[in-house]
Motif scaffolding. Structure first.
Motif, short mmCIF file in Angstrom:
data_model
loop_
_atom_site.label_atom_id
_atom_site.label_comp_id
_atom_site.label_asym_id
_atom_site.label_seq_id
_atom_site.Cartn_x
_atom_site.Cartn_y
_atom_site.Cartn_z
N PRO A 1 0.72 -0.98 0.37
CA PRO A 1 -0.24 -0.08 -0.37
C PRO A 1 0.78 1.26 0.23
N TYR A 2 1.91 1.24 0.26
CA TYR A 2 3.22 2.52 0.37
C TYR A 2 3.70 2.87 -0.67
N ILE A 3 3.65 1.06 -1.14
CA ILE A 3 4.64 2.09 -3.40
C ILE A 3 3.53 2.40 -3.43
N ASP B 1 13.58 6.88 0.28
CA ASP B 1 13.43 8.16 1.26
C ASP B 1 12.05 8.41 2.03
N TRP B 2 11.57 8.75 1.47
CA TRP B 2 9.80 9.09 1.74
C TRP B 2 9.38 7.60 2.75
N PHE B 3 9.75 6.46 1.73
CA PHE B 3 8.93 5.51 2.66
C PHE B 3 10.22 5.39 4.44
N LYS B 4 10.88 6.07 3.98
CA LYS B 4 11.64 5.86 5.75
C LYS B 4 10.84 7.17 6.11
N ASP B 5 10.92 8.12 5.87
CA ASP B 5 9.69 9.59 6.43
C ASP B 5 8.30 9.10 6.89
N THR B 6 7.88 8.35 5.71
CA THR B 6 6.24 8.46 6.16
C THR B 6 6.70 7.63 6.92
N ILE B 7 7.30 5.96 7.27
CA ILE B 7 6.88 5.05 8.17
C ILE B 7 7.53 6.05 9.44
N PHE B 8 7.83 6.46 9.63
CA PHE B 8 8.55 6.66 11.35
C PHE B 8 7.83 8.36 11.93
N VAL B 9 6.85 8.63 10.90
CA VAL B 9 5.92 9.11 11.91
C VAL B 9 4.35 9.21 11.60
N ASP B 10 4.42 7.39 12.08
CA ASP B 10 3.69 6.49 12.10
C ASP B 10 2.94 5.48 12.55
N GLU B 11 2.10 6.36 13.17
CA GLU B 11 1.95 5.35 14.88
C GLU B 11 2.00 4.16 15.46
N ASN B 12 0.93 3.75 13.82
CA ASN B 12 0.38 2.72 13.31
C ASN B 12 1.53 1.72 12.57
N ALA B 13 2.85 2.08 12.10
CA ALA B 13 3.67 1.17 11.61
C ALA B 13 4.06 0.56 12.59
N SER B 14 4.06 -0.92 12.04
CA SER B 14 4.57 -2.10 12.39
C SER B 14 6.37 -2.27 13.26
N GLU B 15 6.89 -3.02 13.36
CA GLU B 15 8.08 -3.24 13.71
C GLU B 15 9.01 -3.87 12.14
#
Length: 70
Positions: A10-12, A41-55
């Motif tokens: 979904p992120y892709i 870079d976008w994925f990294k930035d997006t995941i680290f601000v998403d509180e619901n992102a899995s480990e």
């Protein structure tokens, strides 16, 4: 690696859509090249601000460790 995970898919799609939306006059080939160039870079930035992102997503976003002995 990112393209192989169902959790990442979904992120892709989201990022590819953003690239298309930001550059509506560009060709599909240009969009794909730009998507591939900027997704990490976008994925990294997006995941680290998403509180619901899995480990798992957080570990993928963190990228490979360059100090691992191979």
């Amino acid at each position: 690696m990112l393209n192989n995970g169902n959790e990442v898919f979904p992120y892709i799609l989201q990022h590819e859509g953003l690239v298309k939306e930001s550059n509506p006059k560009m060709s599909k080939n240009w969009v794909l090249k730009n998507h591939n160039k900027t997704i990490l870079d976008w994925f990294k930035d997006t995941i680290f601000v998403d509180e619901n992102a899995s480990e798992t997503l957080r570990k993928l976003a963190d990228g490979p460790k360059r100090n691992v002995i191979t």
